[in-house]
Scaffold this active site. Structure first.
Site, PDB file in Angstrom:
ATOM      1  CB  VAL A   1      27.297 -11.476  -4.673  1.00 15.18           C
ATOM      2  CG1 VAL A   1      25.967 -10.752  -4.648  1.00 15.18           C
ATOM      3  CG2 VAL A   1      27.755 -11.815  -3.268  1.00 15.18           C
TER       4      VAL A   1
ATOM      5  CD  GLU B   1      44.533 -20.710  -3.743  1.00 11.78           C
ATOM      6  OE1 GLU B   1      43.347 -21.090  -3.914  1.00 11.78           O
ATOM      7  OE2 GLU B   1      45.318 -21.287  -2.991  1.00 11.78           O
TER       8      GLU B   1
ATOM      9  CG  ASN C   1      38.212 -10.028  -8.167  1.00  8.10           C
ATOM     10  OD1 ASN C   1      37.624  -8.976  -7.921  1.00  8.10           O
ATOM     11  ND2 ASN C   1      37.610 -11.209  -8.110  1.00  8.10           N
TER      12      ASN C   1
ATOM     13  CE1 TYR D   1      37.078 -13.394  -0.085  1.00  7.39           C
ATOM     14  CE2 TYR D   1      38.583 -12.908  -1.875  1.00  7.39           C
ATOM     15  CZ  TYR D   1      37.452 -13.530  -1.412  1.00  7.39           C
ATOM     16  OH  TYR D   1      36.692 -14.306  -2.245  1.00  7.39           O
TER      17      TYR D   1
END
Ligand SMILES: CC(C)(COP(=O)(O)OP(=O)(O)OC[C@H]1O[C@@H](n2cnc3c(N)ncnc32)[C@H](O)[C@@H]1OP(=O)(O)O)[C@@H](O)C(=O)NCCC(=O)NCCS
Length: 155
Positions: free
Chosen positions: A79, A111, A116, A123
Protein backbone atom coordinates in the site's frame (compact mmCIF):
# COMPACT_ATOMS: atom_id res chain seq x y z
CA UNK A 1 -15.74 10.59 -6.21
CA UNK A 2 -15.92 9.73 -2.51
CA UNK A 3 -18.23 7.84 -0.17
CA UNK A 4 -20.27 9.56 2.57
CA UNK A 5 -17.36 9.17 5.04
CA UNK A 6 -15.21 11.40 2.80
CA UNK A 7 -12.85 8.58 1.77
CA UNK A 8 -12.52 7.77 -1.94
CA UNK A 9 -14.30 4.62 -3.10
CA UNK A 10 -12.03 1.59 -2.96
CA UNK A 11 -12.05 -0.79 -5.88
CA UNK A 12 -9.92 -3.90 -6.34
CA UNK A 13 -9.22 -4.42 -10.03
CA UNK A 14 -6.80 -6.26 -12.27
CA UNK A 15 -3.52 -4.48 -12.98
CA UNK A 16 -2.42 -3.96 -16.57
CA UNK A 17 0.85 -2.97 -18.23
CA UNK A 18 -0.53 0.60 -18.36
CA UNK A 19 -0.18 0.75 -14.54
CA UNK A 20 3.54 0.00 -14.56
CA UNK A 21 4.89 3.54 -13.96
CA UNK A 22 2.58 4.11 -11.01
CA UNK A 23 3.38 0.66 -9.58
CA UNK A 24 7.12 1.42 -9.72
CA UNK A 25 6.53 4.77 -8.04
CA UNK A 26 4.63 3.17 -5.14
CA UNK A 27 7.14 0.32 -4.86
CA UNK A 28 10.12 2.70 -4.60
CA UNK A 29 8.42 4.74 -1.90
CA UNK A 30 7.26 1.74 0.10
CA UNK A 31 10.32 -0.55 0.16
CA UNK A 32 13.99 0.03 0.92
CA UNK A 33 14.77 -2.78 -1.56
CA UNK A 34 12.09 -2.47 -4.25
CA UNK A 35 11.26 -4.94 -7.00
CA UNK A 36 12.50 -3.90 -10.43
CA UNK A 37 10.33 -2.88 -13.39
CA UNK A 38 11.30 -6.22 -14.95
CA UNK A 39 9.98 -8.14 -11.92
CA UNK A 40 6.57 -6.51 -12.32
CA UNK A 41 6.49 -6.86 -16.09
CA UNK A 42 7.22 -10.59 -15.77
CA UNK A 43 4.25 -10.95 -13.39
CA UNK A 44 1.92 -8.84 -15.55
CA UNK A 45 2.81 -10.81 -18.67
CA UNK A 46 2.40 -14.17 -16.98
CA UNK A 47 -0.73 -15.74 -15.55
CA UNK A 48 0.03 -14.45 -12.05
CA UNK A 49 -2.67 -12.75 -10.03
CA UNK A 50 -2.08 -8.98 -10.15
CA UNK A 51 -4.65 -6.95 -8.24
CA UNK A 52 -4.61 -3.18 -7.90
CA UNK A 53 -6.23 -1.04 -5.22
CA UNK A 54 -7.94 1.85 -6.96
CA UNK A 55 -8.89 4.76 -4.69
CA UNK A 56 -10.77 7.26 -6.77
CA UNK A 57 -8.33 8.37 -9.47
CA UNK A 58 -5.33 6.91 -7.67
CA UNK A 59 -3.76 3.48 -7.90
CA UNK A 60 -2.82 3.15 -4.23
CA UNK A 61 -1.49 -0.40 -3.85
CA UNK A 62 -1.29 -3.91 -5.23
CA UNK A 63 -1.19 -7.59 -4.47
CA UNK A 64 0.84 -9.98 -6.63
CA UNK A 65 0.41 -13.72 -6.21
CA UNK A 66 0.42 -17.03 -8.03
CA UNK A 67 -0.88 -20.50 -7.44
CA UNK A 68 -0.30 -24.08 -8.58
CA UNK A 69 -1.33 -27.57 -7.47
CA UNK A 70 -3.50 -26.29 -4.64
CA UNK A 71 -0.93 -23.88 -3.16
CA UNK A 72 -1.04 -20.12 -3.49
CA UNK A 73 1.98 -17.88 -2.90
CA UNK A 74 1.70 -14.19 -2.00
CA UNK A 75 4.66 -12.48 -3.67
CA UNK A 76 4.06 -8.81 -2.97
CA UNK A 77 1.47 -6.88 -0.95
CA UNK A 78 1.94 -3.14 -0.89
CA UNK A 79 0.00 0.00 0.00
CA UNK A 80 1.46 3.40 -0.90
CA UNK A 81 2.80 5.20 2.22
CA UNK A 82 0.13 7.89 1.97
CA UNK A 83 -2.60 5.26 2.33
CA UNK A 84 -1.05 2.96 4.93
CA UNK A 85 -2.73 2.32 8.28
CA UNK A 86 -6.26 2.74 6.89
CA UNK A 87 -7.15 -0.95 6.49
CA UNK A 88 -6.40 -1.07 2.76
CA UNK A 89 -3.69 -3.70 3.24
CA UNK A 90 -6.26 -5.85 5.07
CA UNK A 91 -8.79 -5.28 2.30
CA UNK A 92 -6.39 -6.40 -0.43
CA UNK A 93 -5.22 -9.39 1.58
CA UNK A 94 -8.83 -10.50 2.18
CA UNK A 95 -9.67 -10.20 -1.54
CA UNK A 96 -6.55 -12.12 -2.47
CA UNK A 97 -7.35 -14.90 0.00
CA UNK A 98 -10.95 -15.07 -1.30
CA UNK A 99 -9.73 -15.25 -4.90
CA UNK A 100 -7.26 -18.11 -4.39
CA UNK A 101 -9.75 -19.97 -2.18
CA UNK A 102 -12.43 -19.78 -4.87
CA UNK A 103 -9.90 -21.25 -7.31
CA UNK A 104 -9.66 -24.35 -5.16
CA UNK A 105 -6.35 -23.77 -3.40
CA UNK A 106 -5.93 -25.42 0.00
CA UNK A 107 -3.12 -23.30 1.38
CA UNK A 108 -1.33 -20.01 0.96
CA UNK A 109 2.29 -19.14 1.76
CA UNK A 110 4.40 -16.01 1.90
CA UNK A 111 7.81 -14.76 2.96
CA UNK A 112 8.24 -11.57 4.93
CA UNK A 113 11.38 -9.78 6.12
CA UNK A 114 12.22 -10.42 9.77
CA UNK A 115 12.52 -6.62 10.12
CA UNK A 116 8.90 -6.02 9.04
CA UNK A 117 6.80 -6.60 12.20
CA UNK A 118 3.95 -4.50 10.83
CA UNK A 119 3.42 -6.90 7.95
CA UNK A 120 3.82 -9.92 10.25
CA UNK A 121 1.06 -8.53 12.51
CA UNK A 122 -1.19 -7.98 9.49
CA UNK A 123 -0.69 -11.56 8.28
CA UNK A 124 -1.23 -13.02 11.75
CA UNK A 125 -4.50 -11.06 12.03
CA UNK A 126 -5.64 -12.84 8.90
CA UNK A 127 -4.80 -16.28 10.23
CA UNK A 128 -1.28 -16.84 8.88
CA UNK A 129 1.08 -18.76 11.15
CA UNK A 130 4.85 -18.74 11.21
CA UNK A 131 5.99 -22.06 9.74
CA UNK A 132 9.71 -21.46 9.28
CA UNK A 133 12.61 -19.19 8.43
CA UNK A 134 14.85 -18.84 5.39
CA UNK A 135 18.33 -17.70 6.37
CA UNK A 136 19.72 -14.81 4.29
CA UNK A 137 16.77 -14.90 1.87
CA UNK A 138 16.67 -11.14 1.22
CA UNK A 139 19.17 -8.58 0.07
CA UNK A 140 19.75 -6.02 2.83
CA UNK A 141 21.96 -3.00 3.45
CA UNK A 142 25.45 -4.40 3.90
CA UNK A 143 24.43 -8.06 3.79
CA UNK A 144 21.48 -10.42 3.82
CA UNK A 145 18.33 -10.68 5.91
CA UNK A 146 16.25 -13.69 7.00
CA UNK A 147 12.72 -14.32 5.79
CA UNK A 148 9.93 -15.47 8.04
CA UNK A 149 7.82 -18.04 6.17
CA UNK A 150 4.11 -17.92 6.96
CA UNK A 151 1.29 -20.22 5.91
CA UNK A 152 -2.50 -20.21 5.96
CA UNK A 153 -4.85 -23.17 5.58
CA UNK A 154 -7.69 -22.13 3.28
CA UNK A 155 -11.19 -23.39 3.88
C1 LIG B 1 2.30 -3.99 5.31
C2 LIG B 1 1.20 -3.19 4.61
C3 LIG B 1 0.77 -3.91 3.34
C4 LIG B 1 0.00 -3.07 5.57
O1 LIG B 1 -1.01 -2.33 4.89
P1 LIG B 1 -1.85 -1.23 5.68
O2 LIG B 1 -2.93 -0.77 4.80
O3 LIG B 1 -0.88 -0.21 6.18
O4 LIG B 1 -2.38 -2.09 6.91
P2 LIG B 1 -3.82 -2.01 7.58
O5 LIG B 1 -4.21 -0.57 7.77
O6 LIG B 1 -4.75 -2.89 6.84
O7 LIG B 1 -3.49 -2.59 9.02
C5 LIG B 1 -3.53 -3.97 9.26
C6 LIG B 1 -2.84 -4.23 10.58
O8 LIG B 1 -1.45 -3.94 10.45
C7 LIG B 1 -1.01 -3.37 11.67
N1 LIG B 1 -0.59 -2.00 11.42
C8 LIG B 1 -1.05 -1.10 10.54
N2 LIG B 1 -0.41 0.05 10.64
C9 LIG B 1 0.48 -0.11 11.61
C10 LIG B 1 1.48 0.73 12.19
N3 LIG B 1 1.67 1.99 11.81
N4 LIG B 1 2.25 0.21 13.18
C11 LIG B 1 2.07 -1.06 13.59
N5 LIG B 1 1.16 -1.91 13.09
C12 LIG B 1 0.38 -1.43 12.12
C13 LIG B 1 -2.14 -3.37 12.63
O9 LIG B 1 -2.13 -4.55 13.36
C14 LIG B 1 -3.32 -3.33 11.72
O10 LIG B 1 -4.47 -3.87 12.25
P3 LIG B 1 -5.49 -2.90 13.06
O11 LIG B 1 -5.79 -1.75 12.17
O12 LIG B 1 -6.67 -3.80 13.32
O13 LIG B 1 -4.75 -2.50 14.30
C15 LIG B 1 1.69 -1.74 4.30
O14 LIG B 1 2.10 -1.13 5.48
C16 LIG B 1 2.80 -1.69 3.27
O15 LIG B 1 2.55 -1.70 2.08
N6 LIG B 1 4.06 -1.63 3.74
C17 LIG B 1 5.20 -1.52 2.82
C18 LIG B 1 5.36 -2.77 1.97
C19 LIG B 1 5.41 -4.03 2.82
O16 LIG B 1 6.12 -4.10 3.81
N7 LIG B 1 4.64 -5.05 2.38
C20 LIG B 1 4.61 -6.35 3.00
C21 LIG B 1 5.68 -7.19 2.38
S1 LIG B 1 5.62 -8.85 3.01
Amino acid sequence: MSNPGGKPYALIRRLTIADIDRIIEIERHAYPHPWTRGNFLDCLRSSYGCFGLQLGEDLAGYSIFNWAVGEAHLLNLCVGPKWQGQSYGSLMLERTIDFVTLRGNQSMFLEVRASNPRAVVLYKKHGFKVIGHRRGYYRADGGREDAIVMGLQLT
